[in-house]
Design a protein around this motif. Structure first.
Motif, short mmCIF file in Angstrom:
data_model
loop_
_atom_site.label_atom_id
_atom_site.label_comp_id
_atom_site.label_asym_id
_atom_site.label_seq_id
_atom_site.Cartn_x
_atom_site.Cartn_y
_atom_site.Cartn_z
N VAL A 134 5.43 6.40 4.89
CA VAL A 134 5.57 7.04 6.21
C VAL A 134 4.35 7.92 6.49
CG1 VAL A 134 6.89 8.73 7.54
CG2 VAL A 134 8.08 6.95 6.25
N GLN A 135 3.82 8.57 5.48
CA GLN A 135 2.62 9.39 5.66
C GLN A 135 1.42 8.54 6.06
OE1 GLN A 135 1.83 12.17 2.54
NE2 GLN A 135 -0.21 12.70 3.29
N VAL A 136 1.29 7.36 5.44
CA VAL A 136 0.20 6.45 5.79
C VAL A 136 0.32 6.00 7.25
CG1 VAL A 136 -0.83 4.18 5.35
CG2 VAL A 136 -0.18 5.64 3.43
N SER A 137 1.53 5.60 7.65
CA SER A 137 1.75 5.18 9.04
C SER A 137 1.52 6.33 10.01
CB SER A 137 3.17 4.62 9.21
OG SER A 137 3.34 3.42 8.47
N GLY A 162 -13.96 4.48 15.45
CA GLY A 162 -14.37 4.02 14.13
C GLY A 162 -13.29 4.05 13.07
N TYR A 163 -12.08 4.53 13.41
CA TYR A 163 -11.03 4.62 12.41
C TYR A 163 -10.52 3.24 12.04
CZ TYR A 163 -6.60 5.76 10.15
OH TYR A 163 -5.54 5.84 9.26
N SER A 164 -10.31 3.01 10.75
CA SER A 164 -9.78 1.74 10.24
C SER A 164 -8.33 1.93 9.81
CB SER A 164 -10.60 1.25 9.04
OG SER A 164 -11.95 1.05 9.41
N ARG A 165 -7.49 1.04 10.25
CA ARG A 165 -6.07 1.09 9.89
C ARG A 165 -5.92 1.04 8.37
NH1 ARG A 165 -2.69 -3.53 9.52
NH2 ARG A 165 -4.39 -4.67 10.50
N GLN A 188 6.82 0.09 11.24
CA GLN A 188 6.66 0.40 9.82
C GLN A 188 7.42 1.69 9.45
OE1 GLN A 188 5.51 -2.49 8.20
NE2 GLN A 188 4.28 -1.05 6.98
N VAL A 189 7.33 2.68 10.32
CA VAL A 189 8.02 3.95 10.07
C VAL A 189 9.53 3.72 10.01
CG1 VAL A 189 8.57 6.21 11.05
CG2 VAL A 189 6.20 5.41 11.02
N MET A 190 10.05 2.93 10.95
CA MET A 190 11.48 2.65 10.98
C MET A 190 11.91 1.88 9.72
SD MET A 190 11.87 1.59 15.00
CE MET A 190 13.57 1.07 14.78
N ARG A 191 11.06 0.96 9.28
CA ARG A 191 11.39 0.20 8.07
C ARG A 191 11.45 1.12 6.85
NH1 ARG A 191 7.52 -3.35 8.34
NH2 ARG A 191 8.76 -4.93 9.43
N GLN A 192 10.46 2.00 6.75
CA GLN A 192 10.46 2.91 5.60
C GLN A 192 11.58 3.95 5.70
OE1 GLN A 192 8.74 2.41 2.98
NE2 GLN A 192 7.58 0.70 3.88
N VAL A 221 0.06 1.11 17.71
CA VAL A 221 1.07 2.16 17.59
C VAL A 221 2.46 1.55 17.47
CG1 VAL A 221 2.14 4.12 18.76
CG2 VAL A 221 -0.35 3.83 18.83
N ASP A 222 2.73 0.48 18.22
CA ASP A 222 4.04 -0.17 18.14
C ASP A 222 4.29 -0.71 16.74
OD1 ASP A 222 4.51 0.37 20.78
OD2 ASP A 222 3.83 -1.59 21.50
N GLU A 223 3.28 -1.32 16.15
CA GLU A 223 3.43 -1.86 14.79
C GLU A 223 3.67 -0.74 13.78
OE1 GLU A 223 0.74 -4.25 11.47
OE2 GLU A 223 0.18 -4.37 13.59
N GLU A 224 2.96 0.37 13.96
CA GLU A 224 3.13 1.49 13.03
C GLU A 224 4.52 2.12 13.17
OE1 GLU A 224 1.03 2.11 10.66
OE2 GLU A 224 -0.31 0.56 11.45
#
Length: 464
Positions: A22-25, A36-39, A435-439, A429-432
């Motif tokens: 969750v912290q990563v997401s 320049g930020y990389s996912r 991910q948050v909901m899954r975690q 953002v939608d994908e993240e």
């Protein structure tokens, strides 16, 4: 054998891993708009299993590493196309301004001024003894010289501006190279334990993108996280060491032409000038050293030809006593220095219309010969001065059209490369949020395991 302690340990690993995920997401979401930020994506692996009399049992999950989503090949493609785009966009801009200097076709351009000069001689031929007609010839000759002077001055201003812009880009190269070297010095120790310093790498890649537009650079990744940056064939950055780039301007006088001012760029400590730099600074260097110099030389040659042919005819006036029309002293035969002689500038009546004695007011042979230069000039390369001038304008237009076409092509290629890169490292953002909901669900499930173990332990204690 399996027991409550092992189950609680598994649940604990699930809880801590879900928290880390969750912290990563959350970090991705927070930097969704950061240039320049990389996912980043967590890499989960199962923990080392345990063996006992009943068999082999798993011990839960653990976070192996946080992986940066980036494709170095796509970065190389983007920077390569970005350098080409910067080259042709800058070249196109400068050539468009060169074309604007000549202001053709227009009533104030050199072509119109040259025509008016010929027309004035034709009018004088029609009335060779008319003092007003001679004054018009004087004015048209002065206007022709002034137009040459103005165009030459504006071309010189463009060369001076290109030097200033190139010098600013050189400063940017040195600043960015120093920052890249500093980041290399931070990344290498940060990754010594096997982790990836994702945010530091993002900062470095953003700087490399900026550098890749200014000049054509190649990046060589080193083991341990640092890299080497090549500018042309020279090393600009190697690990935590950055070299400085310096620009030199040299000027050399030339007979019959404007001074040759040359821009050169090299690495400090090297005696060799950098060639094929590319990018925006490379375009500035090429336009300054080649295109603008060539146009200036052609304009100087045209001015010198006009001076030579007009003076050759005018000195035959009044049985060889009329003198020069344009000043032909050394240094005054370039486009920037062309001017009337002091005598002609002071008195229009010193302009000869014929070749016979000054007492023959009806002689118009010289004025007719001057007007005929419109159709046939002895010194003209392409038959006439007008044709020579059109050749200069046509060459600029052709180079501009080529640069604009290339700028469009490479601009499109940059956009496409950027889209492909964003598909890899861009944050959705939608994908993240998914991910948050899954975690979150995984965290809730792990909490349920702990609650279940607690209930089992309570049941066991109630048996007593």
């Amino acid at each position: 054998m399996p027991g409550f302690g092992g189950i609680l340990s598994i649940a604990r690993s699930a809880l801590t891993t879900s928290q880390a995920a969750v912290q990563v997401s959350s970090h991705n979401i927070a930097n969704a708009s950061t240039p320049g930020y990389s996912r980043q994506r967590e890499v989960l692996v199962s923990r080392e299993p345990e063996r006992d009399a009943l068999g082999i049992f798993g011990t839960g999950v653990m976070l192996s590493t946080v992986q940066r989503q980036r494709d170095s090949l796509l970065d190389q493609e983007y920077r390569r196309n970005s350098a080409q785009s910067g080259t042709f966009a800058t070249r196109s801009e400068l050539l468009q301004r060169v074309e604007g200097v000549f202001a053709e076709p227009s009533d104030i351009g050199l072509a119109s001024t040259l025509d008016q000069f010929y027309n004035a001689w034709s009018d004088l031929a029609a009335n060779p003894s008319n003092s007003s007609a001679k004054t018009v010839v004087q004015q048209r000759g002065s206007a022709l010289a002034s137009t040459f002077n103005s165009v030459s001055t504006q071309l010189g201003d463009l060369k001076a501006e290109s030097i200033d812009r190139a010098r600013a880009f050189v400063d940017d190269i040195n600043r960015i190279a120093g920052q890249i070297a500093a980041l290399n010095g931070q990344i290498q120790p940060a990754e010594s334990g096997g982790d990836t310093a994702s945010d530091l790498r993002d900062q470095r890649d953003l700087l490399l993108d900026q550098l890749g537009k200014i000049a054509d650079v190649r990046v060589i990744d080193r083991i341990g996280g640092s890299n080497q940056v090549l500018l042309g064939s020279a090393s600009l950055v190697d690990g935590s060491v950055a070299k400085q780039v310096v620009m030199n301007i040299s000027s050399a006088a030339r007979i019959g032409l404007s001074p040759l001012v040359t821009m050169s760029i090299k690495i400090v400590g090297s005696s060799d000038n950098l060639s094929h730099i590319g990018g925006e600074v490379g375009a500035l260097q090429e336009v300054h050293n080649t295109d603008l110099t060539q146009v200036q030389d052609q304009l100087d040659a045209l001015a010198a030809s006009i001076i030579d042919d007009v003076n050759t005819l005018h000195i035959t006036g009044w049985a060889g006593t009329a003198g020069n029309f344009f000043d032909a002293t050394a240094g005054n035969t370039t486009a920037g220095r062309i001017q009337l002689t002091a005598a002609i500038a002071a008195d229009a009546q010193k302009i000869a219309a014929g070749t016979l004695a000054a007492t023959e007011p009806g002689d118009n042979s010289l004025a007719l010969a001057m007007a005929a230069l419109r159709d046939k000039a002895t010194s003209a390369i392409n038959g006439t001065f007008g044709a020579d001038y059109r050749s200069i304008i046509g060459s600029i237009a052709g180079q501009l059209n080529s640069a604009q076409s290339s700028a469009t092509v490479f601009g499109t290629m940059v956009d496409q490369a950027d889209q492909r890169r964003n598909a890899v490292f861009g944050v959705s953002v939608d994908e993240e949020l998914i991910q948050v909901m899954r975690q979150q669900q995984a965290y809730a499930a792990a909490s349920k395991i702990i609650k279940t173990v607690d209930e089992m332990m309570q049941t066991l204690l109630s048996l007593k």
